[in-house]
Design a protein around this motif. Structure first.
Motif, PDB file in Angstrom:
ATOM      1  N   GLN A   1       6.652   1.988 -12.600  1.00 42.09           N
ATOM      2  CA  GLN A   1       5.657   1.724 -11.400  1.00 42.09           C
ATOM      3  C   GLN A   1       4.594   0.510 -11.124  1.00 42.09           C
ATOM      4  O   GLN A   1       4.451  -0.212 -10.613  1.00 42.09           O
ATOM      5  N   GLU A   2       3.885   0.028 -12.486  1.00 41.95           N
ATOM      6  CA  GLU A   2       3.507  -0.896 -12.956  1.00 41.95           C
ATOM      7  C   GLU A   2       3.969  -2.054 -12.470  1.00 41.95           C
ATOM      8  O   GLU A   2       3.741  -3.425 -12.460  1.00 41.95           O
ATOM      9  N   PHE A   3       5.473  -2.226 -13.053  1.00 43.86           N
ATOM     10  CA  PHE A   3       6.230  -3.273 -12.576  1.00 43.86           C
ATOM     11  C   PHE A   3       5.733  -3.484 -10.676  1.00 43.86           C
ATOM     12  O   PHE A   3       5.309  -4.885 -10.589  1.00 43.86           O
ATOM     13  N   TRP A   4       5.603  -2.939  -9.464  1.00 40.56           N
ATOM     14  CA  TRP A   4       5.765  -2.505  -8.467  1.00 40.56           C
ATOM     15  C   TRP A   4       3.979  -2.947  -8.293  1.00 40.56           C
ATOM     16  O   TRP A   4       4.284  -4.022  -7.148  1.00 40.56           O
ATOM     17  N   ARG A   5       3.456  -2.755  -9.136  1.00 40.20           N
ATOM     18  CA  ARG A   5       1.845  -3.584  -8.625  1.00 40.20           C
ATOM     19  C   ARG A   5       1.573  -4.827  -8.901  1.00 40.20           C
ATOM     20  O   ARG A   5       0.959  -5.319  -8.913  1.00 40.20           O
ATOM     21  N   ARG A   6       3.113  -5.664  -9.925  1.00 42.46           N
ATOM     22  CA  ARG A   6       2.693  -6.744 -10.274  1.00 42.46           C
ATOM     23  C   ARG A   6       3.537  -7.561 -10.135  1.00 42.46           C
ATOM     24  O   ARG A   6       3.248  -8.897  -9.827  1.00 42.46           O
ATOM     25  N   TRP A   7       4.418  -7.084  -8.935  1.00 38.09           N
ATOM     26  CA  TRP A   7       5.812  -7.757  -8.738  1.00 38.09           C
ATOM     27  C   TRP A   7       4.609  -8.079  -7.019  1.00 38.09           C
ATOM     28  O   TRP A   7       5.071  -6.856  -6.403  1.00 38.09           O
ATOM     29  N   HIS A   8       5.502  -9.467  -6.562  1.00 41.20           N
ATOM     30  CA  HIS A   8       5.423  -9.203  -4.642  1.00 41.20           C
ATOM     31  C   HIS A   8       4.678  -8.304  -4.317  1.00 41.20           C
ATOM     32  O   HIS A   8       4.655  -7.349  -3.592  1.00 41.20           O
ATOM     33  N   ILE A   9       2.949  -9.156  -4.775  1.00 39.42           N
ATOM     34  CA  ILE A   9       1.842  -7.601  -5.017  1.00 39.42           C
ATOM     35  C   ILE A   9       2.242  -7.613  -3.520  1.00 39.42           C
ATOM     36  O   ILE A   9       1.456  -6.476  -3.348  1.00 39.42           O
ATOM     37  N   THR A  10       1.562  -8.647  -2.230  1.00 41.34           N
ATOM     38  CA  THR A  10       1.913  -7.899  -1.182  1.00 41.34           C
ATOM     39  C   THR A  10       2.631  -7.737  -0.493  1.00 41.34           C
ATOM     40  O   THR A  10       2.174  -7.177   0.671  1.00 41.34           O
ATOM     41  N   LEU A  11       3.868  -7.459  -0.149  1.00 37.78           N
ATOM     42  CA  LEU A  11       4.949  -6.729   0.086  1.00 37.78           C
ATOM     43  C   LEU A  11       4.691  -5.252  -0.157  1.00 37.78           C
ATOM     44  O   LEU A  11       4.886  -4.538   0.285  1.00 37.78           O
ATOM     45  N   SER A  12       4.399  -5.061  -1.597  1.00 38.26           N
ATOM     46  CA  SER A  12       4.778  -4.002  -2.075  1.00 38.26           C
ATOM     47  C   SER A  12       3.553  -3.303  -0.949  1.00 38.26           C
ATOM     48  O   SER A  12       3.414  -2.414  -0.815  1.00 38.26           O
ATOM     49  N   THR A  13       2.361  -3.926  -0.933  1.00 32.32           N
ATOM     50  CA  THR A  13       1.537  -2.990  -0.466  1.00 32.32           C
ATOM     51  C   THR A  13       1.554  -2.949   1.175  1.00 32.32           C
ATOM     52  O   THR A  13       1.175  -2.386   1.631  1.00 32.32           O
ATOM     53  N   TRP A  14       2.438  -4.167   1.694  1.00 28.95           N
ATOM     54  CA  TRP A  14       2.705  -4.160   3.070  1.00 28.95           C
ATOM     55  C   TRP A  14       3.339  -2.516   3.846  1.00 28.95           C
ATOM     56  O   TRP A  14       3.070  -2.113   4.370  1.00 28.95           O
ATOM     57  N   PHE A  15       4.525  -2.609   2.247  1.00 21.17           N
ATOM     58  CA  PHE A  15       5.162  -1.633   2.572  1.00 21.17           C
ATOM     59  C   PHE A  15       4.845  -0.207   2.657  1.00 21.17           C
ATOM     60  O   PHE A  15       4.746   1.076   3.457  1.00 21.17           O
ATOM     61  N   ARG A  16       3.916  -0.074   1.783  1.00 16.66           N
ATOM     62  CA  ARG A  16       2.695   0.849   0.959  1.00 16.66           C
ATOM     63  C   ARG A  16       1.609   1.066   2.272  1.00 16.66           C
ATOM     64  O   ARG A  16       1.848   2.669   2.363  1.00 16.66           O
ATOM     65  N   ASP A  17       1.067   0.182   3.218  1.00 19.82           N
ATOM     66  CA  ASP A  17       0.427   1.179   3.972  1.00 19.82           C
ATOM     67  C   ASP A  17       0.711   0.842   5.434  1.00 19.82           C
ATOM     68  O   ASP A  17       0.071   1.467   6.111  1.00 19.82           O
ATOM     69  N   TYR A  18       1.565   0.487   6.031  1.00 21.92           N
ATOM     70  CA  TYR A  18       2.072   0.409   6.960  1.00 21.92           C
ATOM     71  C   TYR A  18       3.588   0.799   7.262  1.00 21.92           C
ATOM     72  O   TYR A  18       3.708   1.968   8.057  1.00 21.92           O
ATOM     73  N   ILE A  19       4.000   1.400   6.077  1.00 23.62           N
ATOM     74  CA  ILE A  19       5.182   2.008   6.767  1.00 23.62           C
ATOM     75  C   ILE A  19       4.873   4.002   5.121  1.00 23.62           C
ATOM     76  O   ILE A  19       5.792   4.669   5.838  1.00 23.62           O
ATOM     77  N   TYR A  20       4.778   3.320   3.768  1.00 23.49           N
ATOM     78  CA  TYR A  20       4.875   4.737   2.952  1.00 23.49           C
ATOM     79  C   TYR A  20       3.921   5.464   3.733  1.00 23.49           C
ATOM     80  O   TYR A  20       3.897   6.602   3.548  1.00 23.49           O
ATOM     81  N   PHE A  21       2.804   5.233   3.558  1.00 22.65           N
ATOM     82  CA  PHE A  21       1.329   6.280   4.601  1.00 22.65           C
ATOM     83  C   PHE A  21       1.821   6.360   5.838  1.00 22.65           C
ATOM     84  O   PHE A  21       1.513   8.268   5.820  1.00 22.65           O
ATOM     85  N   PRO A  22       2.144   5.562   6.535  1.00 24.78           N
ATOM     86  CA  PRO A  22       2.144   6.818   8.016  1.00 24.78           C
ATOM     87  C   PRO A  22       3.628   7.224   7.589  1.00 24.78           C
ATOM     88  O   PRO A  22       3.496   8.297   8.600  1.00 24.78           O
ATOM     89  N   LEU A  23       4.563   7.677   6.842  1.00 25.48           N
ATOM     90  CA  LEU A  23       5.263   8.985   6.968  1.00 25.48           C
ATOM     91  C   LEU A  23       5.127   9.712   5.724  1.00 25.48           C
ATOM     92  O   LEU A  23       5.792  11.307   5.907  1.00 25.48           O
ATOM     93  N   GLY A  24       3.065   9.740   5.376  1.00 26.04           N
ATOM     94  CA  GLY A  24       3.281  10.883   4.922  1.00 26.04           C
ATOM     95  C   GLY A  24       2.905  10.168   2.853  1.00 26.04           C
ATOM     96  O   GLY A  24       2.152  11.583   2.776  1.00 26.04           O
ATOM     97  N   GLY A  25       3.034   9.331   3.321  1.00 22.58           N
ATOM     98  CA  GLY A  25       3.092   8.876   1.379  1.00 22.58           C
ATOM     99  C   GLY A  25       3.499  10.234   0.255  1.00 22.58           C
ATOM    100  O   GLY A  25       4.736  10.996   0.193  1.00 22.58           O
TER     101      GLY A  25
END
Length: 475
Positions: free
Chosen positions: A285-309
């Motif tokens: 989990q820490e790895f994905w907070r440090r790797w390609h941060i802007t893509l990871s947060t994009w998927f979090r905010d625009y796909i993962y959260f809308p799916l219910g997180g």
């Protein structure tokens, strides 16, 4: 933009000289207004984009105009109409991305060999001059989609100008390979942009650029010469190439991102730090907070959260879905889907057992580093039949023979490899030191004057003879 290519820097210097000369004349004749600084930046970005990829400029400009008109329309619309316009715009953007990046994959690998993939190639017809996927299309499409969503939600009534939108989307340091910037972070900087050069910005910007070039030209490109993707029978070579590729892709992509950060800093613009020493992570989990941060947060905010997180019972399915899509975003191939699914499963296991199993930091780091590195095996190998041969070799005892061990590298290659691996390990150690000392980010030590000068010296001394294209340009 290929920052490792001399033509990029030549285009940038010539374009900047012309731009600044026009600006100087305009200001002295009192014909220059502040608004023209933003127009000048737009001209500079589009000129550099055109020089980097003439064939795909038309596609890029058409998408720019389409998205600007859509966002402008959203701003003038109230109620459900905003959502409808946004939905059509997002769908259109995704269809364009699918057409250029995935049509051949869908025809060949999903619909089956009975359908001639050649008839679906986007390089046919009006795009016959296009020999590859338009550079940056995955990055700027995601940035445009996020902008549409954020504009739909925005309460700011100020109408967006075309110049500001173009500068937001086409800002030359980051348009081709990110970071994927958000409206709230970059747009205000574009709307108030002025050419205000300062020694402070030049100093810090040049240091970021030196660190990025060192990672790319010294570490990544020298490591790439020892990565043997085609070898499928020698288990030692497969493991060695996988570990070297893990280092290569990090130094390649993080190097690009740091150069982009430095170029933007020269102009007084702050970009998001896209990497923050991911190989110091002690869990996935820490790895994905440090790797390609802007893509990871994009998927979090625009796909993962809308799916219910993580608040819904099917949170694991959400996580796996996001990572499967993330894998496919990286490339049109089953190996990328496998890579995404592998990381999705690792994250599910971490969430399930991470709080139960307690490990020392050193052991946790060792496990995380090796799990992440093994994942690069799927990312690196795009030929599925050869991937299966490699997997068979990895579990075959005979493939680990002494004879195979002796031939993995020649004596000359071995010396060069040892030097570059030692440099890589030292670089990662300094990152680890910065993180352990809780400095603002893992690259802080490299920005000090003595170390930056040393990196510049090594950059001149041991840069690879031939620079390769940035790996993420393929995405």
């Amino acid at each position: 933009m290929n920052f490792a290519d001399f033509s990029f820097w030549w285009t940038l210097i010539v374009s900047s000289v012309v731009l600044l000369l026009v600006r100087w004349i305009g200001r002295n004749l009192k014909l220059w207004s502040d608004a023209l600084d933003r127009i000048g930046l737009m001209g500079l970005s589009l000129t550099i984009f055109y020089a980097a990829s003439r064939e795909s400029t038309l596609i890029f400009v058409l998408e720019l105009v389409f998205n600007y008109l859509a966002v402008y329309w959203i701003q003038r619309t109230k109620g459900w109409g905003r959502t409808a316009i946004a939905a059509v715009t997002i769908l259109t953007n995704l269809l364009i991305l699918v057409y250029f990046k995935y049509l051949d994959f869908i025809a060949r690998d999903i619909l089956g060999g009975s359908i001639a993939s050649a008839s679906f190639r986007p390089s046919d017809g009006i795009f016959s001059g296009l020999s590859q996927i338009p550079p940056g299309i995955s990055f700027y499409t995601f940035q445009m989609v996020a902008f549409v969503v954020d504009s739909m939600r925005a309460t700011d009534e100020k109408m967006l100008t075309f110049v500001d939108y173009v500068n937001f989307t086409s800002f030359f340091p980051q348009v081709v390979a990110g970071p994927i910037e958000r409206r709230a972070d970059l747009l205000p900087q574009m709307q108030s942009f002025r050419f205000r050069f300062s020694m402070a910005n030049v100093s810090i910007g040049m240091r970021w650029i030196i660190v990025g070039l060192f990672m790319k030209l010294v570490l990544s490109d020298n490591l790439s010469t020892h990565v043997q993707v085609s070898e499928a029978m020698n288990a030692w070579t497969i493991w060695l190439s996988t570990y070297l590729f893990g280092l290569q892709i990090y130094f390649d992509f993080a190097g690009y991102s740091l150069i982009a950060l430095g170029l933007a800093q020269l102009l007084g613009v702050s970009l998001t730090l896209n990497f923050n020493s991911p190989y110091v992570s002690t869990n996935i989990q820490e790895f994905w907070r440090r790797w390609h941060i802007t893509l990871s947060t994009w998927f979090r905010d625009y796909i993962y959260f809308p799916l219910g997180g993580s608040r819904v019972p099917w949170a694991s399915a959400n996580l796996l879905t996001v990572f499967l899509i993330s894998g496919l975003w990286h490339g049109a191939g089953w190996n990328f889907v496998l890579w995404g699914g592998y990381h999705g499963l690792l994250l599910i296991l971490h969430r399930t057992f991470g709080q139960v199993i307690r490990l020392s930091k050193q052991v946790a780091w060792l496990i995380t580093f090796n799990l992440v590195t093994f994942g690069w095996f799927f990312f690196m190998e795009t030929d599925m039949s050869r991937m299966m041969m490699k997997l068979r070799s990895l579990i075959t005892p005979a493939a680990y023979s002494l004879a195979n061990l002796k031939v993995i590298v020649s004596p000359i290659q071995r010396s060069a490899l040892i030097v570059i691996v030692c440099l890589s390990v030292l670089f990662l150690f300094l990152e680890r030191t910065a993180v352990a000392r809780k400095l603002p980010h893992g690259y802080q030590l490299f920005l000090s004057s003595p170390i930056a000068r040393l990196l510049l010296f090594l950059l001149i001394l041991v840069s690879a003879k031939e620079s390769s294209k940035f790996i993420y340009f393929s995405f």
